[in-house]
Design a protein around this motif. Structure first.
Motif, mmCIF file in Angstrom:
data_model
loop_
_atom_site.group_PDB
_atom_site.id
_atom_site.type_symbol
_atom_site.label_atom_id
_atom_site.label_comp_id
_atom_site.label_asym_id
_atom_site.label_seq_id
_atom_site.Cartn_x
_atom_site.Cartn_y
_atom_site.Cartn_z
ATOM 1 N N ALA A 8 1.291 -18.508 -37.457
ATOM 2 C CA ALA A 8 1.540 -17.198 -38.070
ATOM 3 C C ALA A 8 1.562 -17.272 -39.598
ATOM 4 C CB ALA A 8 2.862 -16.632 -37.559
ATOM 5 N N LEU A 9 1.560 -18.473 -40.153
ATOM 6 C CA LEU A 9 1.643 -18.636 -41.602
ATOM 7 C C LEU A 9 0.282 -18.981 -42.202
ATOM 8 C CD1 LEU A 9 4.847 -20.859 -41.715
ATOM 9 C CD2 LEU A 9 4.716 -18.422 -42.282
ATOM 10 N N LYS A 10 0.084 -18.587 -43.410
ATOM 11 C CA LYS A 10 -1.102 -19.004 -44.159
ATOM 12 C C LYS A 10 -0.757 -20.312 -44.868
ATOM 13 C CE LYS A 10 -3.073 -14.461 -44.860
ATOM 14 N NZ LYS A 10 -4.190 -14.470 -44.014
ATOM 15 N N PRO A 11 -1.744 -21.195 -45.021
ATOM 16 C CA PRO A 11 -1.473 -22.493 -45.652
ATOM 17 C C PRO A 11 -0.870 -22.398 -47.059
ATOM 18 C CG PRO A 11 -3.586 -22.549 -44.554
ATOM 19 C CD PRO A 11 -3.096 -21.124 -44.506
ATOM 20 N N ASN A 12 -1.103 -21.311 -47.755
ATOM 21 C CA ASN A 12 -0.543 -21.198 -49.106
ATOM 22 C C ASN A 12 0.881 -20.641 -49.104
ATOM 23 O OD1 ASN A 12 -1.256 -18.610 -48.385
ATOM 24 N ND2 ASN A 12 -2.317 -18.143 -50.285
ATOM 25 N N ASN A 13 1.401 -20.283 -47.949
ATOM 26 C CA ASN A 13 2.780 -19.814 -47.818
ATOM 27 C C ASN A 13 3.715 -21.020 -47.990
ATOM 28 O OD1 ASN A 13 5.337 -19.142 -46.634
ATOM 29 N ND2 ASN A 13 4.377 -17.452 -45.551
ATOM 30 N N PRO A 14 4.725 -20.914 -48.856
ATOM 31 C CA PRO A 14 5.640 -22.047 -49.064
ATOM 32 C C PRO A 14 6.297 -22.547 -47.781
ATOM 33 C CG PRO A 14 6.066 -20.298 -50.646
ATOM 34 C CD PRO A 14 5.059 -19.759 -49.663
ATOM 35 N N GLU A 15 6.507 -21.674 -46.826
ATOM 36 C CA GLU A 15 7.140 -22.062 -45.573
ATOM 37 C C GLU A 15 6.205 -22.924 -44.701
ATOM 38 O OE1 GLU A 15 9.532 -19.998 -41.855
ATOM 39 O OE2 GLU A 15 8.699 -18.721 -43.419
ATOM 40 N N PHE A 16 4.892 -22.813 -44.926
ATOM 41 C CA PHE A 16 3.907 -23.570 -44.146
ATOM 42 C C PHE A 16 4.177 -25.065 -44.259
ATOM 43 C CE2 PHE A 16 -0.175 -25.767 -43.672
ATOM 44 C CZ PHE A 16 -0.624 -25.263 -42.470
ATOM 45 N N LYS A 17 4.347 -25.547 -45.477
ATOM 46 C CA LYS A 17 4.578 -26.976 -45.696
ATOM 47 C C LYS A 17 5.890 -27.419 -45.033
ATOM 48 C CE LYS A 17 4.134 -30.417 -49.298
ATOM 49 N NZ LYS A 17 3.815 -30.661 -50.691
ATOM 50 N N GLU A 18 6.915 -26.591 -45.112
ATOM 51 C CA GLU A 18 8.189 -26.908 -44.473
ATOM 52 C C GLU A 18 8.029 -27.019 -42.960
ATOM 53 O OE1 GLU A 18 11.216 -24.088 -45.629
ATOM 54 O OE2 GLU A 18 10.532 -24.173 -47.713
ATOM 55 N N LYS A 19 7.287 -26.083 -42.375
ATOM 56 C CA LYS A 19 7.076 -26.095 -40.923
ATOM 57 C C LYS A 19 6.238 -27.306 -40.503
ATOM 58 C CE LYS A 19 9.460 -22.617 -39.628
ATOM 59 N NZ LYS A 19 10.597 -22.792 -38.735
ATOM 60 N N MET A 20 5.270 -27.685 -41.337
ATOM 61 C CA MET A 20 4.464 -28.867 -41.024
ATOM 62 C C MET A 20 5.349 -30.120 -41.034
ATOM 63 S SD MET A 20 1.414 -27.989 -40.258
ATOM 64 C CE MET A 20 0.492 -29.507 -40.376
ATOM 65 N N SER A 21 6.253 -30.191 -41.988
ATOM 66 C CA SER A 21 7.190 -31.325 -42.041
ATOM 67 C C SER A 21 8.094 -31.328 -40.812
ATOM 68 C CB SER A 21 8.034 -31.261 -43.307
ATOM 69 O OG SER A 21 7.237 -31.470 -44.435
ATOM 70 N N GLU A 22 8.548 -30.158 -40.428
ATOM 71 C CA GLU A 22 9.395 -30.036 -39.231
ATOM 72 C C GLU A 22 8.639 -30.485 -37.989
ATOM 73 O OE1 GLU A 22 11.785 -26.561 -36.761
ATOM 74 O OE2 GLU A 22 11.090 -26.122 -38.789
ATOM 75 N N LEU A 23 7.370 -30.085 -37.893
ATOM 76 C CA LEU A 23 6.539 -30.491 -36.759
ATOM 77 C C LEU A 23 6.373 -32.005 -36.735
ATOM 78 C CD1 LEU A 23 4.672 -29.854 -34.366
ATOM 79 C CD2 LEU A 23 2.822 -29.526 -36.023
ATOM 80 N N LYS A 24 6.094 -32.587 -37.886
ATOM 81 C CA LYS A 24 5.918 -34.035 -37.975
ATOM 82 C C LYS A 24 7.181 -34.765 -37.513
ATOM 83 C CE LYS A 24 5.032 -37.743 -41.236
ATOM 84 N NZ LYS A 24 4.850 -38.139 -42.614
ATOM 85 N N GLU A 25 8.345 -34.332 -37.998
ATOM 86 C CA GLU A 25 9.606 -34.964 -37.610
ATOM 87 C C GLU A 25 9.858 -34.837 -36.108
ATOM 88 O OE1 GLU A 25 12.819 -33.474 -40.022
ATOM 89 O OE2 GLU A 25 11.705 -33.909 -41.866
ATOM 90 N N THR A 26 9.575 -33.667 -35.570
ATOM 91 C CA THR A 26 9.774 -33.434 -34.140
ATOM 92 C C THR A 26 8.864 -34.338 -33.311
ATOM 93 O OG1 THR A 26 10.408 -31.142 -34.556
ATOM 94 C CG2 THR A 26 9.699 -31.671 -32.324
ATOM 95 N N LEU A 27 7.605 -34.438 -33.717
ATOM 96 C CA LEU A 27 6.660 -35.294 -32.998
ATOM 97 C C LEU A 27 7.047 -36.765 -33.084
ATOM 98 C CD1 LEU A 27 3.271 -33.596 -33.877
ATOM 99 C CD2 LEU A 27 4.335 -33.756 -31.634
ATOM 100 N N GLU A 28 7.436 -37.197 -34.274
ATOM 101 C CA GLU A 28 7.831 -38.598 -34.428
ATOM 102 C C GLU A 28 9.038 -38.925 -33.551
ATOM 103 O OE1 GLU A 28 8.322 -38.911 -38.671
ATOM 104 O OE2 GLU A 28 6.225 -39.501 -38.953
ATOM 105 N N HIS A 29 9.990 -38.018 -33.485
ATOM 106 C CA HIS A 29 11.172 -38.222 -32.641
ATOM 107 C C HIS A 29 10.765 -38.306 -31.169
ATOM 108 C CE1 HIS A 29 15.310 -37.958 -31.292
ATOM 109 N NE2 HIS A 29 14.942 -36.997 -30.458
ATOM 110 N N HIS A 30 9.907 -37.396 -30.741
ATOM 111 C CA HIS A 30 9.463 -37.377 -29.344
ATOM 112 C C HIS A 30 8.688 -38.647 -28.998
ATOM 113 C CE1 HIS A 30 8.191 -35.808 -25.495
ATOM 114 N NE2 HIS A 30 6.948 -36.078 -25.816
#
Length: 75
Positions: A8-30
């Motif tokens: 739902a976010l555009k790559p230039n949205n500041p929240e996009f980078k935060e969500k990508m980091s959250e996804l990375k952390e979640t995947l690494e944990h899993h």
């Protein structure tokens, strides 16, 4: 849920980078949780050659994905 939020976010949205980091952390944990069980099962049912080929394919796909994500973040 995180993927839907990212979609739902555009790559230039500041929240996009935060969500990508959250996804990375979640995947690494899993992956860490499942790593030994899954990897041991795969080792039991695949030959060394198949494991090597799978590893090479993974590295190639990872390189493409990293490149795509970096390009999206640069926008």
């Amino acid at each position: 849920m995180i993927l839907e939020e990212i979609k739902a976010l555009k790559p230039n949205n500041p929240e996009f980078k935060e969500k990508m980091s959250e996804l990375k952390e979640t995947l690494e944990h899993h992956v860490k949780e499942e790593e030994s069980e899954i990897f041991n099962a795969v080792r039991e049912c695949m030959s060394e050659q198949e494991l090597t080929e799978l590893g090479q394919e993974f590295q190639e796909t990872k390189a493409k994905l990293v490149s795509n994500v970096e390009a999206a973040l640069a926008m």
